[in-house]
Design a protein around this motif. Structure first.
Motif, PDB file in Angstrom:
ATOM      1  N   TYR A 177       5.754   8.370   1.301  1.00  0.00           N
ATOM      2  CA  TYR A 177       4.897   8.779   0.180  1.00  0.00           C
ATOM      3  C   TYR A 177       4.879  10.304   0.075  1.00  0.00           C
ATOM      4  N   LEU A 178       4.623  10.790  -1.132  1.00  0.00           N
ATOM      5  CA  LEU A 178       4.431  12.233  -1.295  1.00  0.00           C
ATOM      6  C   LEU A 178       3.021  12.610  -0.838  1.00  0.00           C
ATOM      7  N   PHE A 179       2.038  11.790  -1.239  1.00  0.00           N
ATOM      8  CA  PHE A 179       0.641  12.052  -0.888  1.00  0.00           C
ATOM      9  C   PHE A 179       0.199  11.069   0.201  1.00  0.00           C
ATOM     10  N   SER A 180      -0.627  11.550   1.126  1.00  0.00           N
ATOM     11  CA  SER A 180      -1.145  10.652   2.176  1.00  0.00           C
ATOM     12  C   SER A 180      -2.063   9.609   1.517  1.00  0.00           C
ATOM     13  N   ALA A 181      -2.322   8.534   2.241  1.00  0.00           N
ATOM     14  CA  ALA A 181      -3.212   7.497   1.697  1.00  0.00           C
ATOM     15  C   ALA A 181      -4.589   8.098   1.405  1.00  0.00           C
ATOM     16  N   GLY A 182      -5.052   8.985   2.279  1.00  0.00           N
ATOM     17  CA  GLY A 182      -6.353   9.633   2.086  1.00  0.00           C
ATOM     18  C   GLY A 182      -6.364  10.467   0.809  1.00  0.00           C
ATOM     19  N   GLU A 183      -5.271  11.189   0.577  1.00  0.00           N
ATOM     20  CA  GLU A 183      -5.196  12.034  -0.634  1.00  0.00           C
ATOM     21  C   GLU A 183      -5.176  11.162  -1.887  1.00  0.00           C
ATOM     22  N   ARG A 184      -4.395  10.074  -1.849  1.00  0.00           N
ATOM     23  CA  ARG A 184      -4.296   9.195  -3.032  1.00  0.00           C
ATOM     24  C   ARG A 184      -5.654   8.534  -3.316  1.00  0.00           C
ATOM     25  N   ALA A 185      -6.306   8.077  -2.240  1.00  0.00           N
ATOM     26  CA  ALA A 185      -7.610   7.412  -2.410  1.00  0.00           C
ATOM     27  C   ALA A 185      -8.635   8.394  -2.971  1.00  0.00           C
ATOM     28  N   GLU A 186      -8.623   9.629  -2.452  1.00  0.00           N
ATOM     29  CA  GLU A 186      -9.608  10.624  -2.894  1.00  0.00           C
ATOM     30  C   GLU A 186      -9.403  10.978  -4.368  1.00  0.00           C
ATOM     31  N   MET A 187      -8.112  11.090  -4.779  1.00  0.00           N
ATOM     32  CA  MET A 187      -7.851  11.406  -6.196  1.00  0.00           C
ATOM     33  C   MET A 187      -8.420  10.290  -7.085  1.00  0.00           C
ATOM     34  N   ILE A 188      -8.177   9.023  -6.686  1.00  0.00           N
ATOM     35  CA  ILE A 188      -8.669   7.907  -7.532  1.00  0.00           C
ATOM     36  C   ILE A 188     -10.194   7.875  -7.534  1.00  0.00           C
ATOM     37  N   ARG A 189     -10.805   8.163  -6.375  1.00  0.00           N
ATOM     38  CA  ARG A 189     -12.283   8.188  -6.329  1.00  0.00           C
ATOM     39  C   ARG A 189     -12.823   9.206  -7.326  1.00  0.00           C
ATOM     40  N   ARG A 190     -12.215  10.365  -7.354  1.00  0.00           N
ATOM     41  CA  ARG A 190     -12.692  11.411  -8.278  1.00  0.00           C
ATOM     42  C   ARG A 190     -12.432  11.011  -9.730  1.00  0.00           C
ATOM     43  N   LEU A 191     -11.277  10.361  -9.980  1.00  0.00           N
ATOM     44  CA  LEU A 191     -10.918  10.004 -11.364  1.00  0.00           C
ATOM     45  C   LEU A 191     -11.733   8.845 -11.903  1.00  0.00           C
ATOM     46  N   ALA A 192     -12.080   7.907 -11.002  1.00  0.00           N
ATOM     47  CA  ALA A 192     -12.793   6.710 -11.463  1.00  0.00           C
ATOM     48  C   ALA A 192     -14.293   6.820 -11.193  1.00  0.00           C
ATOM     49  N   GLY A 193     -14.721   8.032 -10.837  1.00  0.00           N
ATOM     50  CA  GLY A 193     -16.121   8.263 -10.463  1.00  0.00           C
ATOM     51  C   GLY A 193     -17.117   7.810 -11.522  1.00  0.00           C
ATOM     52  N   ASP A 194     -16.701   7.875 -12.801  1.00  0.00           N
ATOM     53  CA  ASP A 194     -17.632   7.520 -13.880  1.00  0.00           C
ATOM     54  C   ASP A 194     -17.868   6.015 -13.972  1.00  0.00           C
ATOM     55  N   CYS A 195     -16.916   5.226 -13.485  1.00  0.00           N
ATOM     56  CA  CYS A 195     -17.088   3.759 -13.542  1.00  0.00           C
ATOM     57  C   CYS A 195     -17.895   3.354 -12.305  1.00  0.00           C
ATOM     58  N   GLY A 196     -19.096   2.977 -12.490  1.00  0.00           N
ATOM     59  CA  GLY A 196     -19.990   2.658 -11.375  1.00  0.00           C
ATOM     60  C   GLY A 196     -19.564   1.451 -10.548  1.00  0.00           C
ATOM     61  N   ASN A 197     -18.727   0.594 -11.119  1.00  0.00           N
ATOM     62  CA  ASN A 197     -18.363  -0.650 -10.409  1.00  0.00           C
ATOM     63  C   ASN A 197     -16.972  -0.582  -9.772  1.00  0.00           C
ATOM     64  N   VAL A 198     -16.437   0.641  -9.636  1.00  0.00           N
ATOM     65  CA  VAL A 198     -15.099   0.785  -9.038  1.00  0.00           C
ATOM     66  C   VAL A 198     -15.220   1.434  -7.659  1.00  0.00           C
ATOM     67  N   SER A 199     -14.595   0.817  -6.657  1.00  0.00           N
ATOM     68  CA  SER A 199     -14.522   1.440  -5.341  1.00  0.00           C
ATOM     69  C   SER A 199     -13.057   1.554  -4.952  1.00  0.00           C
ATOM     70  N   VAL A 200     -12.786   2.389  -3.976  1.00  0.00           N
ATOM     71  CA  VAL A 200     -11.398   2.634  -3.569  1.00  0.00           C
ATOM     72  C   VAL A 200     -11.286   2.432  -2.060  1.00  0.00           C
ATOM     73  N   GLU A 201     -10.272   1.672  -1.656  1.00  0.00           N
ATOM     74  CA  GLU A 201     -10.061   1.452  -0.227  1.00  0.00           C
ATOM     75  C   GLU A 201      -8.585   1.591   0.095  1.00  0.00           C
ATOM     76  N   VAL A 202      -8.295   1.890   1.358  1.00  0.00           N
ATOM     77  CA  VAL A 202      -6.908   1.980   1.815  1.00  0.00           C
ATOM     78  C   VAL A 202      -6.592   0.694   2.564  1.00  0.00           C
ATOM     79  N   CYS A 203      -5.367   0.180   2.368  1.00  0.00           N
ATOM     80  CA  CYS A 203      -4.990  -1.075   3.034  1.00  0.00           C
ATOM     81  C   CYS A 203      -3.628  -0.905   3.709  1.00  0.00           C
ATOM     82  N   ASP A 204      -3.583  -1.156   5.025  1.00  0.00           N
ATOM     83  CA  ASP A 204      -2.291  -1.063   5.714  1.00  0.00           C
ATOM     84  C   ASP A 204      -1.857  -2.427   6.242  1.00  0.00           C
ATOM     85  N   SER A 205      -2.401  -3.489   5.599  1.00  0.00           N
ATOM     86  CA  SER A 205      -2.021  -4.850   6.002  1.00  0.00           C
ATOM     87  C   SER A 205      -1.489  -5.580   4.774  1.00  0.00           C
ATOM     88  N   LEU A 206      -1.185  -6.860   4.928  1.00  0.00           N
ATOM     89  CA  LEU A 206      -0.787  -7.657   3.766  1.00  0.00           C
ATOM     90  C   LEU A 206      -1.961  -7.704   2.799  1.00  0.00           C
TER      91      LEU A 206
END
Ligand code: ADP
Length: 171
Positions: free
Chosen positions: A52-81
């Motif tokens: 990846y170009l961006f670490s999982a933490g960086e990608r998750a943080e960007m989405i958290r900031r972008l989707a911050g206005d939607c109250g029902n959206v959460s972001v998680e990292v998954c390293d399993s199936l």
């Protein structure tokens, strides 16, 4: 309430992907899905086989900031199936975006594989809005690597993160 009715009463969906980086196409799917489902988990994939170009933490943080206005959206990292992740969270709906027939044939096969792993999982496809049809993270990274203008393809904070990854060379 019967378990099936309980599931209908609370429609939780997960939207998994690499999001390397998140684009306006991804964001559009997230915003539209947030208006349909009661709860949406954006699942950032961390696959050790992939580079990846961006670490999982960086990608998750960007989405958290972008989707911050939607109250029902959460972001998680998954390293399993993804099916194991969904089982643990009690989520049965797996959401995927499709840009065209090529995406669809790939996504269809993937959904069959996930169904073979867990028959309870239902994959739902959401078609892209036409203006995002050609947006693909891999193209965007390539354009950014040559300092091309990606401002119409990604939100400003992602464009800035790409500028940091690919600083302009002083020739
Ligand atoms: P990609 O590199 O293709 O963007 P991702 O794994 O990050 O791949 O994509 C996650 C999900 O988002 C996939 O279901 C993918 O088809 C979907 N997606 C990606 N870009 C778009 C877009 N522009 N419009 C709709 N869906 C998209």
């Amino acid at each position: 309430m019967q378990p099936d009715l309980l599931w209908l009463a609370m429609m939780k969906a997960a939207f998994p992907g690499s999001f390397d980086p998140p684009t306006l196409g991804h964001l559009n799917i997230i915003q539209r899905a947030a208006g349909i489902f009661d709860e949406l988990i954006v699942v950032v994939a961390e696959n050790r086989q992939k580079k990846y170009l961006f670490s999982a933490g960086e990608r998750a943080e960007m989405i958290r900031r972008l989707a911050g206005d939607c109250g029902n959206v959460s972001v998680e990292v998954c390293d399993s199936l993804i099916v194991d992740f969904l089982q643990k969270r009690g989520v049965r709906i797996l959401l995927r975006g499709v840009r065209g027939m090529e995406d669809f044939s790939y996504e269809f096969e993937l959904s069959m594989m996930n169904k073979a792993l867990d028959s309870e999982i239902e994959t739902i496809f959401m078609t892209t809005d036409p203006e995002y049809l050609v947006l693909r993270s891999s193209y965007i990274k390539e354009i950014a690597s040559f300092q091309g203008n990606v401002s119409g393809m990604v939100p400003p904070l992602v464009a800035e993160a790409l500028r940091v990854k690919f600083p302009r060379k002083n020739i």
